[in-house]
Motif scaffolding. Structure first.
Motif, short mmCIF file in Angstrom:
data_model
loop_
_atom_site.label_atom_id
_atom_site.label_comp_id
_atom_site.label_asym_id
_atom_site.label_seq_id
_atom_site.Cartn_x
_atom_site.Cartn_y
_atom_site.Cartn_z
N LYS A 249 0.84 -1.21 0.00
CA LYS A 249 0.00 0.00 0.00
C LYS A 249 0.87 1.25 0.00
N GLN A 250 1.93 1.23 0.81
CA GLN A 250 2.83 2.38 0.90
C GLN A 250 3.47 2.71 -0.45
N LEU A 251 3.87 1.67 -1.20
CA LEU A 251 4.54 1.86 -2.48
C LEU A 251 3.58 1.78 -3.66
N ASP A 252 2.27 1.60 -3.37
CA ASP A 252 1.23 1.54 -4.40
C ASP A 252 1.54 0.45 -5.43
N LEU A 253 1.70 -0.78 -4.93
CA LEU A 253 2.08 -1.90 -5.80
C LEU A 253 0.88 -2.70 -6.31
N PHE A 254 -0.10 -2.95 -5.45
CA PHE A 254 -1.22 -3.80 -5.84
C PHE A 254 -2.44 -3.48 -4.99
N GLY A 255 -3.59 -4.00 -5.42
CA GLY A 255 -4.81 -3.84 -4.64
C GLY A 255 -5.69 -5.07 -4.78
N ASN A 270 3.15 0.56 -10.40
CA ASN A 270 4.44 0.24 -9.76
C ASN A 270 4.64 -1.26 -9.62
N GLY A 271 3.61 -1.96 -9.17
CA GLY A 271 3.72 -3.41 -9.03
C GLY A 271 3.85 -4.09 -10.37
N ALA A 272 3.18 -3.54 -11.39
CA ALA A 272 3.25 -4.13 -12.73
C ALA A 272 4.67 -4.06 -13.28
N VAL A 273 5.41 -3.00 -12.93
CA VAL A 273 6.81 -2.90 -13.37
C VAL A 273 7.63 -4.05 -12.79
N ILE A 274 7.47 -4.30 -11.49
CA ILE A 274 8.21 -5.40 -10.85
C ILE A 274 7.87 -6.72 -11.51
N ARG A 275 6.57 -6.96 -11.67
CA ARG A 275 6.14 -8.22 -12.28
C ARG A 275 6.68 -8.34 -13.71
N GLN A 276 6.61 -7.26 -14.48
CA GLN A 276 7.06 -7.31 -15.87
C GLN A 276 8.56 -7.61 -15.96
N GLU A 277 9.37 -7.00 -15.08
CA GLU A 277 10.80 -7.25 -15.10
C GLU A 277 11.12 -8.70 -14.77
N ILE A 278 10.40 -9.24 -13.78
CA ILE A 278 10.61 -10.65 -13.42
C ILE A 278 10.21 -11.56 -14.57
N GLU A 279 9.07 -11.26 -15.20
CA GLU A 279 8.59 -12.10 -16.30
C GLU A 279 9.55 -12.03 -17.49
N LYS A 280 10.13 -10.86 -17.75
CA LYS A 280 11.10 -10.75 -18.84
C LYS A 280 12.30 -11.64 -18.58
N TRP A 281 12.79 -11.65 -17.33
CA TRP A 281 13.93 -12.51 -16.98
C TRP A 281 13.56 -13.98 -17.12
#
Length: 658
Positions: A249-255, A270-281
């Motif tokens: 919630k603090q970093l506005d990652l997911f809901g 913000n959370g989608a960026v993290i997920r996208q980077e992991i999925e790319k790897w």
């Protein structure tokens, strides 16, 4: 004659049933003094458990991790007695009170609600009981005697009726005025419980069934030493700071929104960026390792899940959808017309997929396969849906809809060991990238399973051989396999030592049989392939939840939603700050410009709160020299750099996944 085998291979013989305490005394006086229980034929028992048959024994002292089960189970009984003392022996009805991996709990049916504030009062009563050093005493009783003792206590009577006829029924006394239906194990007296803490209260349906009454559950923990308890409580406080729901919630990652339904995750930018980077790897790693990317539908006919066995073994966790053939003209614009009984009877039932494997099987089966093609490795970022009870849902860690980095390998039996080792190599690379430690467990045949015992033995041996050849240490967890095959489960350890469910490898001889999968071997004969189910991260949702808590929200630079924030010390330097921002953005860095008209100290504190890896602060000196003042969230002040020097530094970090 009862023959007891000791860990060193020696044996003791007795001509009558004996207790664990007697066995310990025969080994040594010091062991008798320190013993708190034993592991007998794989089961944890206490000092007073009667040993009536031959078997293997290992005496437990407080130094053995298994001994905590004895301590914590005993503390749960002390808690139950304290609650009865405080709230009325006749008014309080007892549910169950087991030891858990982290502590213990007890469920109560009480005339009033226990609050967090009440826990201190209960703890004081527990401490009084401990000071009395009241003994635990085991008593075997008849079923009729048990019914008499628990008359009026519907929960204990229900548990009593679930004990099979002919099985021994036992109760444990604590002092002279408290007893509970229990198999044990327990310590000798309450005085041995020196370090405990009640942690929280919660509601819990009796026997986990929402159709039953909601009871009040009190959670606690216990250790042999106060120093151990202190360390555990310190770790709990650290865990609270790392709670992925709070940081998310603090970093506005997911809901997760009630309007959409519980357990369904919405990824914010913000959370989608993290997920996208992991999925790319993940996608790149799969490509390098010879996997072929596929996609399968989200719903499939229910009959398919009957073939796979999920319908029989997993039905209560599945979502089903009736597909009804009806007259479109009659229903057009009139969606609220209820389905008729005839329509429902003719409905075709589909299941929302809880697993990806049947879809991968259908693609394998879509054409004849030759031994030359094998192994075939399919990979999918497959979203699945499972019905989890509302009370068990927990942020990203337990959800109803999640995506797996799911893969299935179809191989010849002679390729199996090498394929398992290849998956292990991939898993170790994942753990290295994210700086995670791990424990390897092998889950064996469960109580309910499909396939022959011979196939299960073959599959289990393949897992063990693959690990032992590479020198991996592992634990055997009896009965923890999937219904279709044994598995390797990797328990991932985070930064504060907590265990998380992680990667898994499952060997399956059964689904290829059920779906009649074949390949043509060198001799021209059709043979059955072996199927390996594997997930490297498992659930992406749970894995990101793990990472949030592992990193406490401060992600490595390559994963951070915002990698750099440019902060002008005043509006006079905004034009230069925009130039810096543009250069970084054009170079592919995730950067933002803090152009708010506020004091620089406020902007720095804001960036700290947002856990941005780098701050570039620019003022008169930086503008004059074409430089930036670099502050790292991890390393502190790094001094002045040219923009090119900083770009080289951050791009190296991103490339090296740091």
């Amino acid at each position: 004659m009862i023959e007891i085998k000791l860990p060193d291979g020696s044996t003791l013989e007795f001509d009558r049933p004996v207790t664990v305490k007697e066995i310990a005394s025969k080994i040594s006086k010091s062991l008798e003094k320190n013993a708190v229980g034993a592991v007998f034929n794989g089961q944890i028992v206490d000092l007073h458990t009667p040993i009536k048959e031959s078997g293997e024994i290992r005496i437990l002292t407080p130094k053995d991790p298994e001994s905590l089960e004895i301590l914590r189970h005993s503390t749960a009984h002390i808690l139950a007695k304290a609650v009865k003392n405080l709230y009325g022996k006749e008014k309080v009805k007892l549910g169950i009170g087991p030891a858990t991996e982290e502590g213990f709990y007890y469920d109560f049916d009480l005339p009033e609600t226990i609050s967090q504030e009440d826990l201190e009062k209960i703890e004081r009563e527990m401490e009084r009981i401990v000071k009395e050093k009241e003994p635990f005493r085991r008593e075997a009783i008849s079923r009729e005697r048990a019914r008499e003792l628990f008359k009026g206590d519907q929960y204990k009577l229900e548990l009593l009726e679930s004990i099979p006829e002919g099985e021994e029924i036992s109760i444990y006394w604590l002092g002279e005025d408290f007893f509970d239906l229990c198999r044990g194990p327990h310590v000798e007296n309450a005085g041995q419980v020196k370090a405990f803490k009640l942690l929280s209260t919660a509601g819990a349906y009796w026997r986990g069934d929402s159709r039953n009454k909601m009871l009040q559950r009190i959670y606690g923990t216990a250790f042999w030493k106060k120093s151990q308890l202190k360390e555990y409580l310190k770790r709990l406080e650290e865990a609270k700071k790392r709670d992925h729901r709070v940081i998310g919630k603090q970093l506005d990652l997911f809901g997760i929104y009630e309007e959409a339904g519980p357990g369904l995750v919405f990824w914010h930018p913000n959370g989608a960026v993290i997920r996208q980077e992991i999925e790319k790897w993940v996608e790149e790693e799969h490509r390098k390792r010879g996997y072929q990317r596929i996609y399968t539908p989200h719903i499939m006919k229910a009959d398919l899940w009957k073939i796979s066995g999920h319908y029989n073994f997993y039905r209560e966790n599945m979502f089903f959808v009736p597909v009804v053939e009806h007259n479109e003209e009659e229903r057009l614009g009139n969606e609220e017309v209820p389905l008729t009984c005839e329509e429902i009877e003719k409905a075709h039932w589909y299941a929302v997929k809880p697993m990806n494997c049947p879809g991968h099987i259908l693609i394998y089966k879509s054409q004849p396969r030759s031994h030359r093609e094998l192994p075939i490795r399919f990979f999918e970022l497959g979203t699945v849906y499972r019905y989890e009870k509302s009370g068990s849902l927990h942020g990203l860690l337990r959800v109803r809809g999640f995506t797996q980095d799911d893969g299935h390998i179809f191989c010849r039996p002679d390729q199996l060991k090498e394929e398992i080792q290849g998956v292990m190599d991939y898993i170790l690379e994942l753990l290295r990238i994210f700086n995670l430690d791990y424990i390897i467990n092998i889950g064996t045949k469960p109580e309910k399973y499909i396939g022959s015992d011979e196939a299960w033995e073959h599959a289990t041996k393949a897992l063990i051989d693959a690990l032992e050849e590479r020198g991996f240490e592992y634990n055997i967890v009896e009965g923890d396999g999937a219904f279709y095959g044994p598995k390797i489960d990797i328990a991932v350890l985070d930064a504060i030592g907590r265990k998380w469910d992680g990667p898994t490898i499952q060997v399956d001889f059964n689904l290829p049989e059920r779906f009649d999968l074949t390949y043509v071997d060198r001799d021209g004969q059709k043979k059955r392939p072996v199927m390996v189910h594997r997930a490297i991260m498992g659930s992406i949702e749970r894995f990101i939840g793990l990472l949030i808590e592992h990193y406490a929200g401060l992600f490595p630079t390559w994963l951070a939603p915002v990698q750099v924030v440019v902060i002008p010390v005043s509006d006079k330097f905004l034009d230069y700050a925009e130039q810096v921002y543009r250069k970084l953005k054009d170079a592919g860095v995730r950067v933002k410009l803090d152009d708010e008209s506020a004091k620089v100290g406020y902007k720095i504190r804001k960036a700290e709160t947002q856990k941005i890896p780098y701050m570039l602060i620019v003022g008169a000196k930086e503008m004059e020299n074409g430089t930036v003042s670099v502050r790292s969230k991890r390393e502190g002040e790094l001094g002045t750099m040219t923009i090119e020097e900083f770009l080289d530094k951050i791009q190296t970090e991103i490339k090296e996944k740091r």
